[in-house]
Every structure is written in C-alpha cells, then in structure tokens.
Write a protein that holds these residues in place. Structure first.
Motif, short mmCIF file in Angstrom:
data_model
loop_
_atom_site.label_atom_id
_atom_site.label_comp_id
_atom_site.label_asym_id
_atom_site.label_seq_id
_atom_site.Cartn_x
_atom_site.Cartn_y
_atom_site.Cartn_z
N ILE A 115 43.76 31.66 39.37
CA ILE A 115 42.97 32.89 39.46
C ILE A 115 42.29 32.98 40.82
O ILE A 115 42.18 34.05 41.41
CB ILE A 115 41.92 32.93 38.32
CG1 ILE A 115 42.62 32.95 36.95
CG2 ILE A 115 41.03 34.15 38.43
CD1 ILE A 115 43.48 34.14 36.70
N ARG A 116 41.88 31.82 41.34
CA ARG A 116 41.27 31.81 42.68
C ARG A 116 42.29 32.27 43.72
O ARG A 116 41.97 33.03 44.63
CB ARG A 116 40.78 30.40 43.05
CG ARG A 116 39.58 29.96 42.29
CD ARG A 116 38.29 30.56 42.80
NE ARG A 116 37.98 30.12 44.15
CZ ARG A 116 37.52 30.90 45.10
NH1 ARG A 116 37.34 32.17 44.84
NH2 ARG A 116 37.25 30.44 46.30
N ILE A 117 43.54 31.78 43.57
CA ILE A 117 44.58 32.16 44.54
C ILE A 117 44.88 33.65 44.45
O ILE A 117 45.10 34.32 45.45
CB ILE A 117 45.88 31.34 44.28
CG1 ILE A 117 45.65 29.87 44.62
CG2 ILE A 117 47.03 31.88 45.12
CD1 ILE A 117 46.77 28.99 44.19
N LEU A 118 44.85 34.17 43.22
CA LEU A 118 45.26 35.57 43.02
C LEU A 118 44.29 36.58 43.62
O LEU A 118 44.61 37.74 43.76
CB LEU A 118 45.41 35.86 41.52
CG LEU A 118 46.73 35.37 40.94
CD1 LEU A 118 46.78 35.63 39.46
CD2 LEU A 118 47.91 36.01 41.62
N GLY A 119 43.12 36.14 43.98
CA GLY A 119 42.25 37.05 44.72
C GLY A 119 40.95 37.37 44.03
O GLY A 119 40.63 36.83 42.98
N LYS A 120 40.21 38.30 44.66
CA LYS A 120 38.81 38.49 44.30
C LYS A 120 38.55 39.79 43.56
O LYS A 120 37.41 40.16 43.37
CB LYS A 120 37.97 38.49 45.58
CG LYS A 120 37.43 37.12 45.91
CD LYS A 120 36.49 37.20 47.06
CE LYS A 120 35.90 35.84 47.37
NZ LYS A 120 35.24 35.86 48.67
N VAL A 121 39.59 40.52 43.18
CA VAL A 121 39.37 41.83 42.57
C VAL A 121 38.70 41.65 41.21
O VAL A 121 39.15 40.86 40.39
CB VAL A 121 40.70 42.57 42.38
CG1 VAL A 121 40.44 44.01 42.05
CG2 VAL A 121 41.56 42.44 43.61
N SER A 122 37.62 42.40 40.99
CA SER A 122 36.93 42.27 39.71
C SER A 122 37.66 43.13 38.67
O SER A 122 38.25 44.14 39.01
CB SER A 122 35.49 42.72 39.84
OG SER A 122 35.41 44.10 39.62
N PRO A 123 37.64 42.70 37.39
CA PRO A 123 38.43 43.38 36.36
C PRO A 123 38.21 44.88 36.29
O PRO A 123 39.12 45.65 36.03
CB PRO A 123 37.98 42.71 35.08
CG PRO A 123 37.51 41.39 35.50
CD PRO A 123 36.96 41.54 36.88
#
Lengths: 68, 286
Positions: B22-30
């Motif tokens: 999840i860290r790799i996938l980025g910072k977009v909030s749900p």
C-alpha cells in the motif's frame, strides 16, 4: 517641561524605533519585508540626525539644561 | 504442519507485505480515489484476505494474482503520467456541470446526477444560491468544485488593492517541553535566543506545550498551566504606536517653534515619518 527635554524624549523614542527596525530588517525572512524595514530604518536615521543637530543647538543656547 | 500455524504464518507475512504494497501504491486517500482505483484496492484487499485465511490453498497462485494487480496498477500510474491519452482513458475526464451560470443538463445526465444531488453538493461547498455559481465541474474522483461569480467571491487583499504582510509558514520550535533544534536552525535561531525569549515572558521551558515562531521571529507559546497569562508578542503594534507618537511630537515641535527653517525641518521630518508609517503599516498591523 522644557523644549530641550521634549526633544530629548522624542529622540530617545526614535532611537528605540530605530533599533527595533534594525532587528526586523535583519530578521525578516522575506526579501521584500527586509527591504521595506531597511528603507524605514534609513529614513528614521535621517530624522534622528536632524533632531540631534537641533539638540546640539538647544544645549548650546541653554547650557543649564545640558545632560539629562 | 497444523492449520493454525499455517494461518498464523501466512497472516503475519501478508500483514507486513500489505503494509509495504500500500505504501508503494501511493498516497491517494480513499475519498479522492477514482472508481477504478477503488476497485483495484478492493481486489488487492480480497486477495490478501483469501490467501491469509487459507481459502486460496496454493499461496504461490495467490501471490501471482497479488503481483499482477499491484504491478499493473503501478505500470498504469506510470503510463498515465507519461501520456495524457492513457490518463484520460483510465481516470476519465472532468465534466462541466455549470457553465456561465447555467446548468448543463446533458452533462448532469451523463454523470447520473439529479438536480437535488447537485444542489446538495453545492451546499456542502457552502453555496446555497445557484445564482452565485459561475462555473462548477465534477472531477474524475466525483468531487464537485465550484467557482463563484466574481462579485460573490470572498474579498481578498488584492481586491482592496492593499499590501499585506507576506507571511511564510511558522516553525514549531517547542513541543511537549522539548526544543526542536532542526526547526530552530531553519529560522536561523538558536537555543540562546529561545532561552532569552522565554525569560522575557517569564516562562520555564518544561511548562511550554507548544511554541511557534512566526516569519518575523516572534515567539508564541501555549502553556501546560492554563491559568498563567502569557504576554503575547506585541512588539510590532508597539513599534507602530511609537512611530505615531514621534510623528505627532515632530508636528507639535513644528507648530511651537518660531524659526521658519526649523519649522520646515520639523514638518518635513514629520512627513517622512508619516510615509514610513504608511509603508510599514501592512507589516506591523494585521
């Protein structure tokens, strides 16, 4: 209160202003802010020198009020 | 190997693996995700849950699925940065809902939004009157952003043609009674300065919960002991008041003196100070 002591008071006040302005002209983080304070500092210095000149004449004319 | 050890092992490994993924996938909030991104995350979550509870018996198959879903996501993200076409294909384009103050009904139908829903969204942006809206757009995340008509916009210093103090972000220099050296040195200050400032206020360091220095170098503190009244920095207001006083003094000197030369000197000086005051006003009074 004599004229001399009044002028002296204003002079002291202005010197206080000058020192505070100097602090801000150094401390400011923004170039614009620093320049504005710097300019204000220079103008204040001019006014102070005018008043100092006046003070000298006053002390020459009325030596009894010389000093504090 | 007994079943419970199996599940314990799998779950622990997957737990940390998921944190990493999840860290790799980025910072977009749900809440700001595009619908596709949301599905993507859901699938990853399901696969992880299924492997972890031993429903997918062969972990290798599970990991392959997991790998595909994460790697493709990262690849698509990368491609959509590089190409506008792919970006629009995956994320969709924003839809204009209101243009020139008029609601675009076809576009509303296209994004399946009823009039009531549109009004509700506008209200949540603090716009209660449709007549105030110049332009509204639905972003690819489904969020609606509104541009008000120019006479309904909140007034800014620019509108008033007034100069304001250019403030940069304050630095937090004390937290929980501890000095944060890094932010102090960011401001070009040191511990000695902080000690003097605290002494001036008559406050001890371990009583300070939060201390912040603003861009002009004034310290603001919040204390653990709320009954203590701390003098808040008033140096700038004081400076302005002093300037005003000196200016008034000079004016009265100019009035009192008989000498013409002196009169003009004093009134010139008073004018100079007046100009300085006008220039400094935005910096000193806010």
């Amino acid at each position: 209160m004599t004229v001399g002591s009044k002028v002296k008071q204003t002079l002291a006040n202005l010197k206080g202003i000058e020192s505070t302005l100097r602090i801000y002209s150094i401390q400011g983080r923004n170039e614009d802010e620093r320049r504005t304070f710097e300019e204000a500092l220079q103008t204040t210095a001019k006014v102070i020198s005018d008043l100092e000149l006046r003070m000298k004449t006053l002390e020459y004319e009325e030596p009894q009020y010389k000093g504090f | 190997m007994p079943n419970w050890i199996m599940i314990l092992l799998r779950s622990s490994i997957l737990f940390f693996l998921t944190v990493l993924l999840i860290r790799i996938l980025g910072k977009v909030s749900p809440s700001r995700m595009t619908p596709f991104k949301f599905v993507n995350y859901m699938v990853i979550a399901f696969i992880v849950a299924l492997i972890s509870t031993n429903i997918i018996i062969n972990p290798i198959l599970g990991f392959i699925a997991l790998g595909v879903w994460t790697l493709y996501t990262i690849a698509l993200d990368y491609l959509s940065i590089k190409s506008k076409w792919i970006h629009d294909l995956i994320n969709g384009k924003e839809t204009v809902l209101i243009k020139d103050g008029k609601v675009m009904e076809e576009n509303l139908i296209q994004v399946r939004l009823t009039g009531e829903e549109l009004l509700r969204e506008l209200r949540s942006k603090n716009v209660f009157n449709l007549g105030d809206v110049e332009f509204a757009v639905m972003e690819s995340t489904g969020e609606i952003n509104v541009l008000l008509k120019s006479d309904r916009k909140p007034i800014t210093a620019h509108d008033l043609q007034r100069k304001v103090d250019p403030k940069s972000e304050p630095q937090t220099v004390i937290l929980d009674g501890n000095i944060l050296d890094e932010s102090l040195s960011n401001m070009g200050l040191n511990r000695n300065w902080l000690d003097t400032e605290l002494q001036k206020m008559g406050v001890s360091l371990d009583n300070v919960f939060i201390g912040q220095v603003d861009s002009s170098g004034d310290l603001y503190v919040d204390l653990f002991d709320d009954t203590l009244q701390v003098p808040q920095p008033k140096v700038k207001e004081l400076l302005y008041a002093n300037l005003e006083k000196s200016q008034a003094d000079l004016l009265s000197f100019a009035l009192e003196t008989e000498d013409r030369n002196l009169k003009s000197m004093f009134s010139k000086d008073a004018d100079k100070l007046k100009k300085v005051m006008d220039k400094l006003k935005p910096y000193l009074l806010r």
